[in-house]
Design a protein around this motif. Structure first.
Motif, PDB file in Angstrom:
ATOM      1  N   VAL A 174      82.813  31.908 -55.255  1.00  0.00           N
ATOM      2  CA  VAL A 174      81.719  31.973 -55.540  1.00  0.00           C
ATOM      3  C   VAL A 174      81.138  33.456 -56.598  1.00  0.00           C
ATOM      4  CG1 VAL A 174      78.921  32.632 -54.217  1.00  0.00           C
ATOM      5  CG2 VAL A 174      80.868  30.333 -54.292  1.00  0.00           C
ATOM      6  N   ARG A 175      82.133  34.169 -55.337  1.00  0.00           N
ATOM      7  CA  ARG A 175      81.633  35.637 -55.511  1.00  0.00           C
ATOM      8  C   ARG A 175      82.859  36.704 -56.740  1.00  0.00           C
ATOM      9  NH1 ARG A 175      83.171  38.551 -50.645  1.00  0.00           N
ATOM     10  NH2 ARG A 175      84.484  40.293 -51.082  1.00  0.00           N
ATOM     11  N   VAL A 176      83.885  35.584 -57.467  1.00  0.00           N
ATOM     12  CA  VAL A 176      83.954  35.641 -58.602  1.00  0.00           C
ATOM     13  C   VAL A 176      83.269  35.889 -59.861  1.00  0.00           C
ATOM     14  CG1 VAL A 176      86.142  35.042 -61.018  1.00  0.00           C
ATOM     15  CG2 VAL A 176      86.259  35.144 -58.919  1.00  0.00           C
ATOM     16  N   CYS A 177      82.079  34.606 -59.714  1.00  0.00           N
ATOM     17  CA  CYS A 177      80.963  34.114 -60.216  1.00  0.00           C
ATOM     18  C   CYS A 177      79.778  35.641 -61.191  1.00  0.00           C
ATOM     19  CB  CYS A 177      80.133  32.195 -60.315  1.00  0.00           C
ATOM     20  SG  CYS A 177      81.717  31.800 -60.843  1.00  0.00           S
ATOM     21  N   GLU A 178      79.851  35.694 -58.730  1.00  0.00           N
ATOM     22  CA  GLU A 178      79.020  36.107 -58.889  1.00  0.00           C
ATOM     23  C   GLU A 178      79.253  37.911 -59.796  1.00  0.00           C
ATOM     24  OE1 GLU A 178      77.051  35.373 -54.744  1.00  0.00           O
ATOM     25  OE2 GLU A 178      78.156  36.888 -54.844  1.00  0.00           O
ATOM     26  N   LYS A 179      80.196  38.532 -59.169  1.00  0.00           N
ATOM     27  CA  LYS A 179      81.120  39.760 -59.869  1.00  0.00           C
ATOM     28  C   LYS A 179      80.843  39.797 -61.700  1.00  0.00           C
ATOM     29  CE  LYS A 179      83.496  42.152 -56.597  1.00  0.00           C
ATOM     30  NZ  LYS A 179      84.853  43.008 -56.617  1.00  0.00           N
ATOM     31  N   LEU A 180      80.931  38.123 -61.847  1.00  0.00           N
ATOM     32  CA  LEU A 180      81.193  38.400 -63.850  1.00  0.00           C
ATOM     33  C   LEU A 180      79.562  38.178 -64.341  1.00  0.00           C
ATOM     34  CD1 LEU A 180      84.049  35.400 -64.399  1.00  0.00           C
ATOM     35  CD2 LEU A 180      83.556  37.589 -65.252  1.00  0.00           C
ATOM     36  N   GLN A 181      78.600  37.454 -63.478  1.00  0.00           N
ATOM     37  CA  GLN A 181      77.519  38.051 -63.396  1.00  0.00           C
ATOM     38  C   GLN A 181      76.925  38.679 -63.557  1.00  0.00           C
ATOM     39  OE1 GLN A 181      74.383  35.524 -60.582  1.00  0.00           O
ATOM     40  NE2 GLN A 181      73.038  35.586 -62.005  1.00  0.00           N
ATOM     41  N   ARG A 196      87.502  44.143 -66.639  1.00  0.00           N
ATOM     42  CA  ARG A 196      87.325  44.965 -66.195  1.00  0.00           C
ATOM     43  C   ARG A 196      86.408  45.585 -65.743  1.00  0.00           C
ATOM     44  NH1 ARG A 196      91.735  45.164 -64.481  1.00  0.00           N
ATOM     45  NH2 ARG A 196      93.574  44.915 -66.310  1.00  0.00           N
ATOM     46  N   GLU A 197      85.093  45.538 -66.857  1.00  0.00           N
ATOM     47  CA  GLU A 197      83.783  46.262 -66.122  1.00  0.00           C
ATOM     48  C   GLU A 197      83.931  45.880 -64.142  1.00  0.00           C
ATOM     49  OE1 GLU A 197      80.584  45.623 -68.277  1.00  0.00           O
ATOM     50  OE2 GLU A 197      81.155  46.202 -69.777  1.00  0.00           O
ATOM     51  N   ALA A 198      83.968  44.676 -64.017  1.00  0.00           N
ATOM     52  CA  ALA A 198      84.275  44.668 -62.842  1.00  0.00           C
ATOM     53  C   ALA A 198      85.191  44.257 -61.699  1.00  0.00           C
ATOM     54  CB  ALA A 198      83.525  42.371 -62.734  1.00  0.00           C
ATOM     55  N   TRP A 199      86.861  44.073 -62.104  1.00  0.00           N
ATOM     56  CA  TRP A 199      87.377  44.337 -61.146  1.00  0.00           C
ATOM     57  C   TRP A 199      88.637  46.212 -62.459  1.00  0.00           C
ATOM     58  CZ3 TRP A 199      85.738  39.317 -62.083  1.00  0.00           C
ATOM     59  CH2 TRP A 199      84.992  38.546 -61.037  1.00  0.00           C
ATOM     60  N   SER A 200      88.333  46.818 -62.216  1.00  0.00           N
ATOM     61  CA  SER A 200      88.955  47.403 -62.601  1.00  0.00           C
ATOM     62  C   SER A 200      90.472  47.861 -62.773  1.00  0.00           C
ATOM     63  CB  SER A 200      88.538  48.957 -63.029  1.00  0.00           C
ATOM     64  OG  SER A 200      88.668  49.272 -60.852  1.00  0.00           O
ATOM     65  N   ASP A 201      91.170  46.775 -61.603  1.00  0.00           N
ATOM     66  CA  ASP A 201      92.146  47.244 -61.729  1.00  0.00           C
ATOM     67  C   ASP A 201      92.754  45.300 -61.067  1.00  0.00           C
ATOM     68  OD1 ASP A 201      91.312  46.520 -58.743  1.00  0.00           O
ATOM     69  OD2 ASP A 201      92.113  47.957 -57.284  1.00  0.00           O
TER      70      ASP A 201
END
Lengths: 142, 526
Positions: A34-41, A125-130
């Motif tokens: 859910v958190r992955v989807c939210e960040k991608l959202q 990368r915009e959501a998970w830069s590292d």
């Protein structure tokens, strides 16, 4: 399954692992998928609009249901969030972690289909830069 | 203007604010714009769907965006951004590296649907301020305008556009609003009134051909090239073909006719008073089979035998623009007359331009020729033939043919290129036409080849009809096409009505009319 899907599955696993680690650190109780989807959202809505994101997630969910039938109880709410995610928390034997990978991988896979892996990576990368994704991507490209 | 006035103008010029010009990334477009896009300008890219607006905007952002001064591309209810990226990345100008922050896509659809113009303005300004954007694109702005006109009024829309223009200029952004507009909408449109630049793209269908044209309807602050400019969309994006043919910066000091160029046919040179004046345009008009192409081959080959020219080995580099036969056919034909030009093709002193027929725009064709002229430092150009050239054009361009040809020939001859153009004329035996296309005004010099029926034989005749600024022979000479090229014989004497093609013996001297001196020369034509 073709190579690009394998790549997206790998990315999905890595992103879920990053979120799981982050969840352990913060003690949050939201499932990592859910958190992955939210960040991608967030990054996808900015780029493609909320309609763009929800339509992709709806399609990803449908594809994931084919792989993991237990996902059929998961629904997409109008705001683009997932409902009925309890199924993701169940054990491996009931398809829990595999379900989380399926949704995430298909969402990334759709992006890859439309805009290619390099641009998909830039959006991620915009959501998970590292997040450790580049090495695998380069290996597949090479 | 008086000298004093000029000096005043110069002094005033020193105080003018310099306007930096940004590259468009579109070949030919900077020239059309008078140097490039004025920095901080507020522009509209308008045209019908499919006319190339989005691709043009993408070329501009990829040419200018940097991580420090990024480009923001706002999408509004038009082409879905995911599909836009899918298609646009097929163009060669699309640079993955710039997607790392130099170019950012932001979707405004929801704000436009749910909120008012003020919220749209706030969203754009917020993003621009946060990113220090150097370029801003709103695609499509037409959607925003339509929503505004449906919910508020024209004044509010104008106010919104005005505010947008002010804010974006204040934040030092160069802005492009993209919109689907049709021709009639340009008048009294509040959006167009505010804009500094208005670029109009058209796509017309003429019979079975597609013709794309661009017009800079207005551009504040600098002088753009007026008129409609042809463009094409390839995998490299838009490519424009300015009506100035990329020659606006050429300040040639060439003086026409300073020397004569041999045609490679000594007797023809003699008839022409010593050869073709350098920088002249010679039109060779004649019927099929008269040897026009052979004359062109000899003219080019003669240049390639020179030793004091600017080309490799002192040659005078030549170009043959052919529309009727393929390059290998041309080479074979040249070889059959004893001219082995393979070495020249290899060393770059000769270039053969074969322009594929159908759907060519005249300006595009001319550009190809002009680029080749610049590339090899061409001194001799043969266009074989003007009839084939015209036939290769899309129907819509045929009406522009003479005008474009006039501009091209003028531009090239001013650079010192000597041009031999062939044109086929339909032979008849009641008159002697020079060209079916009324293009003889393009030529400084005209050489007419024709058939005549003499003593039961179809003979070939050659005559110089016109030479601007130069004396020439007025003889009509018989000639033959031999295995070594054109062989010119003696002047035809003792015949009347040779120009009719059905001459008769010259029997009686008209009473009171003195005979012309047999060695008389034609006076220069002005």
């Amino acid at each position: 399954m073709d190579m690009s899907s394998a790549l997206m599955r790998d990315w999905a696993r890595r992103l879920l692992a990053v979120e799981a680690a982050s969840q352990s650190a913060t003690g949050a109780h939201v499932h990592e998928a859910v958190r992955v989807c939210e960040k991608l959202q967030i990054s996808l809505t900015r780029f493609a609009g909320s309609d763009g994101f929800t339509s992709l997630l709806r399609r990803a969910l449908a594809l994931a249901c084919s792989d993991v039938p237990s996902l059929q109880i998961v629904k997409l709410k109008p705001d683009g969030s997932l409902e009925g995610c309890e199924v993701l928390a169940v054990s491996v034997t009931n398809g829990g972690p595999e379900a989380a990978v399926a949704i995430t991988a298909h969402l990334l896979g759709l992006l890859e289909t439309f805009i290619g892996a390099p641009l998909t990576l830039k959006l991620v990368r915009e959501a998970w830069s590292d997040a450790p994704l580049d090495e695998q991507h380069s290996r597949n490209r090479g | 203007m008086s000298t004093e006035g000029k000096d005043q103008g110069k002094d005033q010029g020193k105080d003018r604010v310099p306007i930096r010009q940004l590259p468009t990334g579109v070949p030919g477009l900077d020239e059309i714009l008078g140097g490039g896009l004025p920095e901080y300008s507020f522009n509209i890219i308008a045209g019908a769907p499919g006319s190339g607006k989005t691709t043009l905007a993408h070329q501009i952002i990829f040419a200018n965006a940097t991580p420090e001064r990024p480009a923001l591309y706002f999408t509004v209810l038009g082409e879905p951004p995911i599909k836009m990226l899918r298609y646009q990345q097929q163009f060669t100008f699309f640079d993955d590296a710039k997607m790392d922050g130099a170019i950012r896509f932001i979707n405004l659809s929801q704000i436009v649907l749910d909120k008012d113009l003020g919220a749209v303005l706030d969203a754009i300004i917020k993003e621009v301020e946060a990113s220090k954007a150097g370029i801003v694109v709103v695609d499509t702005f037409r959607t925003v305008a339509r929503k505004a006109l449906n919910t508020v009024g024209e004044m509010e829309l104008q106010g919104f556009v005005q505010s947008l223009a002010i804010h974006l200029a204040s934040w030092q952004a160069t802005t492009f609003l993209i919109g689907e507009y049709v021709d009639g909408e340009v008048r009294d449109n509040p959006v167009f009134t505010v804009a500094d630049g208005l670029f109009w793209l058209q796509q017309n269908i003429a019979r079975n051909s597609i013709v794309r044209k661009m017009q800079v309807i207005k551009l504040r602050g600098q002088e753009s090239v007026p008129g409609l400019h042809t463009f094409r969309i390839t995998d490299a994006g838009l490519q424009t073909f300015p009506r100035t043919f990329g020659l606006t910066d050429n300040k040639s000091e060439h003086v026409k006719g300073r020397r004569r160029l041999s045609t490679g046919i000594p007797k023809l040179d003699a008839i022409m008073g010593g050869g073709i004046p350098e920088g002249d345009s010679l039109l060779v008009a004649g019927p099929s089979g008269a040897g026009k192409t052979v004359l062109g081959i000899q003219f080019i080959a003669e240049g390639l035998h020179q030793t004091g020219g600017p080309g490799p080995g002192g040659t005078e580099p030549g170009i043959v623009a052919m529309f009727e036969e393929l390059p290998n056919e041309f080479m074979q034909r040249a070889a059959s007359f004893g001219y082995d030009l393979k070495k020249n093709l290899k060393d770059g002193s000769l270039k053969l331009i074969y322009l594929r027929p159908l759907d060519l725009s005249v300006d595009e064709t001319v550009h190809e020729i002009v680029n080749a002229v610049k590339e090899i430092g061409c001194k001799r150009l043969v266009i074989d033939s003007l009839v084939g050239f015209e036939m290769a054009l899309a129907p819509d361009f045929r009406t522009d043919f003479r005008e474009s040809l006039y501009r091209m020939i003028g531009a090239l001859t001013r650079l010192g290129v000597t041009i031999v153009s062939t044109v086929e004329v339909e032979e008849n035996f009641t008159s002697m036409g020079l060209s079916n296309f009324t293009i003889s005004f393009l030529a400084d010099d005209i050489l007419r080849l024709r058939y005549a029926s003499i003593n039961g034989q179809l003979r070939k005749l050659m005559m110089v009809v016109k030479m601007r600024r130069s004396k020439h022979s007025i003889d009509m000479c018989a000639y033959e096409v031999t295995s070594k090229g054109l062989a010119i014989g003696e002047p035809m004497r003792g015949y009347r009505a040779l120009t009719s093609g059905i001459p008769g013996p010259w029997l009686v001297q008209s009473a009171g009319v003195p005979p012309l001196h047999p060695e008389a020369e034609g006076e220069p034509n002005e």
